[in-house]
Design a protein around this motif. Structure first.
Motif, PDB file in Angstrom:
ATOM      1  N   UNK A  74       0.803  -1.231   0.000  1.00 18.07           N
ATOM      2  CA  UNK A  74       0.000   0.000   0.000  1.00 18.07           C
ATOM      3  C   UNK A  74       0.834   1.279   0.000  1.00 18.07           C
ATOM      4  N   UNK A  75       2.145   1.194  -0.097  1.00 20.15           N
ATOM      5  CA  UNK A  75       2.970   2.394  -0.093  1.00 20.15           C
ATOM      6  C   UNK A  75       3.350   2.821   1.310  1.00 20.15           C
ATOM      7  N   UNK A  76       4.313   3.732   1.391  1.00 19.51           N
ATOM      8  CA  UNK A  76       4.914   4.090   2.672  1.00 19.51           C
ATOM      9  C   UNK A  76       3.961   4.796   3.627  1.00 19.51           C
ATOM     10  N   UNK A  77       3.116   5.670   3.116  1.00 16.07           N
ATOM     11  CA  UNK A  77       2.218   6.405   4.008  1.00 16.07           C
ATOM     12  C   UNK A  77       1.245   5.464   4.717  1.00 16.07           C
ATOM     13  N   UNK A  78       0.662   4.545   3.964  1.00 19.61           N
ATOM     14  CA  UNK A  78      -0.244   3.571   4.572  1.00 19.61           C
ATOM     15  C   UNK A  78       0.488   2.615   5.491  1.00 19.61           C
ATOM     16  N   UNK A  79       1.682   2.197   5.082  1.00 16.75           N
ATOM     17  CA  UNK A  79       2.469   1.288   5.920  1.00 16.75           C
ATOM     18  C   UNK A  79       2.831   1.930   7.255  1.00 16.75           C
ATOM     19  N   UNK A  80       3.137   3.218   7.213  1.00 15.71           N
ATOM     20  CA  UNK A  80       3.504   3.929   8.441  1.00 15.71           C
ATOM     21  C   UNK A  80       2.386   3.881   9.470  1.00 15.71           C
ATOM     22  N   UNK A  81       1.151   3.922   9.000  1.00 14.48           N
ATOM     23  CA  UNK A  81      -0.007   3.890   9.895  1.00 14.48           C
ATOM     24  C   UNK A  81      -0.344   2.486  10.374  1.00 14.48           C
ATOM     25  N   UNK A  82      -0.288   1.517   9.470  1.00 11.99           N
ATOM     26  CA  UNK A  82      -0.895   0.222   9.760  1.00 11.99           C
ATOM     27  C   UNK A  82       0.072  -0.934  10.000  1.00 11.99           C
ATOM     28  N   UNK A  83       1.310  -0.844   9.491  1.00 16.22           N
ATOM     29  CA  UNK A  83       2.263  -1.935   9.732  1.00 16.22           C
ATOM     30  C   UNK A  83       2.553  -2.110  11.225  1.00 16.22           C
ATOM     31  N   UNK A  84       2.855  -1.018  11.973  1.00 13.76           N
ATOM     32  CA  UNK A  84       3.105  -1.212  13.413  1.00 13.76           C
ATOM     33  C   UNK A  84       1.894  -1.789  14.146  1.00 13.76           C
ATOM     34  N   UNK A  85       0.716  -1.413  13.704  1.00 12.30           N
ATOM     35  CA  UNK A  85      -0.513  -1.925  14.331  1.00 12.30           C
ATOM     36  C   UNK A  85      -0.638  -3.428  14.124  1.00 12.30           C
ATOM     37  N   UNK A  86      -0.350  -3.886  12.896  1.00 12.92           N
ATOM     38  CA  UNK A  86      -0.427  -5.318  12.608  1.00 12.92           C
ATOM     39  C   UNK A  86       0.654  -6.084  13.368  1.00 12.92           C
ATOM     40  N   UNK A  87       1.879  -5.544  13.362  1.00 11.97           N
ATOM     41  CA  UNK A  87       2.988  -6.217  14.041  1.00 11.97           C
ATOM     42  C   UNK A  87       2.745  -6.322  15.541  1.00 11.97           C
ATOM     43  N   UNK A  88       2.187  -5.269  16.130  1.00  7.65           N
ATOM     44  CA  UNK A  88       1.907  -5.275  17.567  1.00  7.65           C
ATOM     45  C   UNK A  88       0.829  -6.290  17.930  1.00  7.65           C
ATOM     46  N   UNK A  89      -0.042  -6.607  16.961  1.00  8.76           N
ATOM     47  CA  UNK A  89      -1.105  -7.587  17.200  1.00  8.76           C
ATOM     48  C   UNK A  89      -0.603  -9.026  17.071  1.00  8.76           C
ATOM     49  N   UNK A  90       0.693  -9.193  16.792  1.00  7.36           N
ATOM     50  CA  UNK A  90       1.266 -10.526  16.688  1.00  7.36           C
ATOM     51  C   UNK A  90       1.270 -11.096  15.284  1.00  7.36           C
TER      52      UNK A  90
END
Length: 341
Positions: A74-90
């Motif tokens: 999804x590109x860097x802007x979307x990743x910045x918002x949602x990648x940490x959220x997904x990673x934190x969820x395991x």
């Protein structure tokens, strides 16, 4: 027992390829989710040629808890918002954007080249997928580096418009059509006309006159292959819909002949050597589309430097340059780190 996998950006060019490749390679899935922005919520898309359809979920509200892997496109802007959220969820993230590639705590992986680096993913639960041009080049260079030690690489790329997404492909199509019928063909997405032209400019310009795309090739090659290698790149957008090509000049520490290089490449993982010294005895982007391989042609010695070779490298940028590499990382992750059952 299979994995629960999320494809984020499932309605885009790369996201659709990710779904196609997961289906083609029969990735061991218990469940797969197609996720995209709110405007695509509720859309129905195909899961490859499996005959199965997926309903697109809204990324903003998607809960990553209980999912094993998420492939982000999804590109860097979307990743910045949602990648940490997904990673934190395991949920282990394989991110196709440039955001995390140079993070020292995030492995940058091409499975044929540096699979051992994957072990570092647990630091942030994130794995980075490299730039499309870097990925195909290092697949070709790795076995040669192992054999003779690479000192310096000079690469010029011929990158297709699909690397710029759907808007880039649409602009090439519309400009080509307009020129044929005599209608205006002013550039809107690219900085100059792309139809029947080439543009030596991909991504933004940096202070030293290089572009960010060229910088990516330099720093990513060093991180993936060997920090001691000197790399200089010129990245060019060409009027091709799919498939990136590269002219690569390599200087080695030790002597290596064209014949030796051909023999090595012929047996190398992910590489398809097509190198007949005759008309048509090489691969162009048209032949690479839809294929998994990184094709190498025109292997020849460079008499102007000591221990030099020239190569022509071609690959489907939506596959090895993006979606396929991400799925290969997922396969490696499953085999080595997330075994089930």
């Amino acid at each position: 027992m299979g994995y629960r996998v999320v494809v984020v950006g499932a309605t885009g060019n790369v996201g659709r390829e990710m779904l196609n490749i997961l289906a083609e390679r029969q990735f061991p899935l218990d469940e797969v989710a197609a996720v995209a922005s709110a405007r695509s919520q509720g859309d129905i898309i195909d899961f490859g040629d499996s005959g199965r359809e997926l309903k697109v979920s809204n990324l903003e509200h998607f809960d990553f808890s209980g999912w094993d892997m998420a492939l982000f496109a999804i590109g860097s802007e979307g990743s910045k918002l949602h990648v940490p959220r997904a990673a934190a969820a395991g949920c282990t993230v394989i991110d196709n954007s440039s955001l995390y590639r140079m993070d020292p705590d995030v492995p940058l992986i091409v499975p044929e080249v540096n699979p051992e680096a994957l072990a570092g993913y647990k630091a942030k639960n994130i794995i980075a997928n490299p730039n499309c041009s870097t990925a195909q080049m290092v697949v070709a260079l790795k076995p040669l580096h192992d054999a003779a030690g690479i000192k310096r690489v000079v690469v010029s790329t011929y990158q297709s418009v699909s690397g710029a997404g759907k808007k880039g492909m649409d602009e090439l199509f519309s400009q080509s059509r307009n020129i044929f019928v005599g209608d205006p063909s002013e550039p809107e997405f690219f900085p100059k006309q792309i139809a029947f032209n080439v543009i030596p400019h991909i991504d933004s310009f940096l202070d030293d006159g290089s572009t960010k795309e060229e910088w990516k090739m330099v720093v990513e090659t060093k991180k993936i292959l060997d920090s001691r290698i000197k790399v200089t790149a010129t990245c060019v957008r060409v009027p091709v819909f799919v498939g990136h090509s590269e002219s690569v000049n390599v200087e080695f520490e030790r002597e290596i002949s064209a014949k030796e290089a051909q023999d090595i490449l012929r047996e190398s993982p992910g590489v398809m050597l097509v190198d007949k010294r005759e008309a048509g005895g090489y691969v162009t982007p048209v032949e690479a589309v839809g294929d998994y391989a990184t094709f190498v042609s025109r292997v020849r010695e460079d008499p102007t430097v000591e221990n030099g070779l020239n190569l022509w490298v071609v690959s489907d940028n939506l596959r090895k340059g993006a979606a396929l590499n991400a799925v290969q990382i997922a396969e490696l992750l499953g085999r080595k780190h997330l075994q089930k059952g």
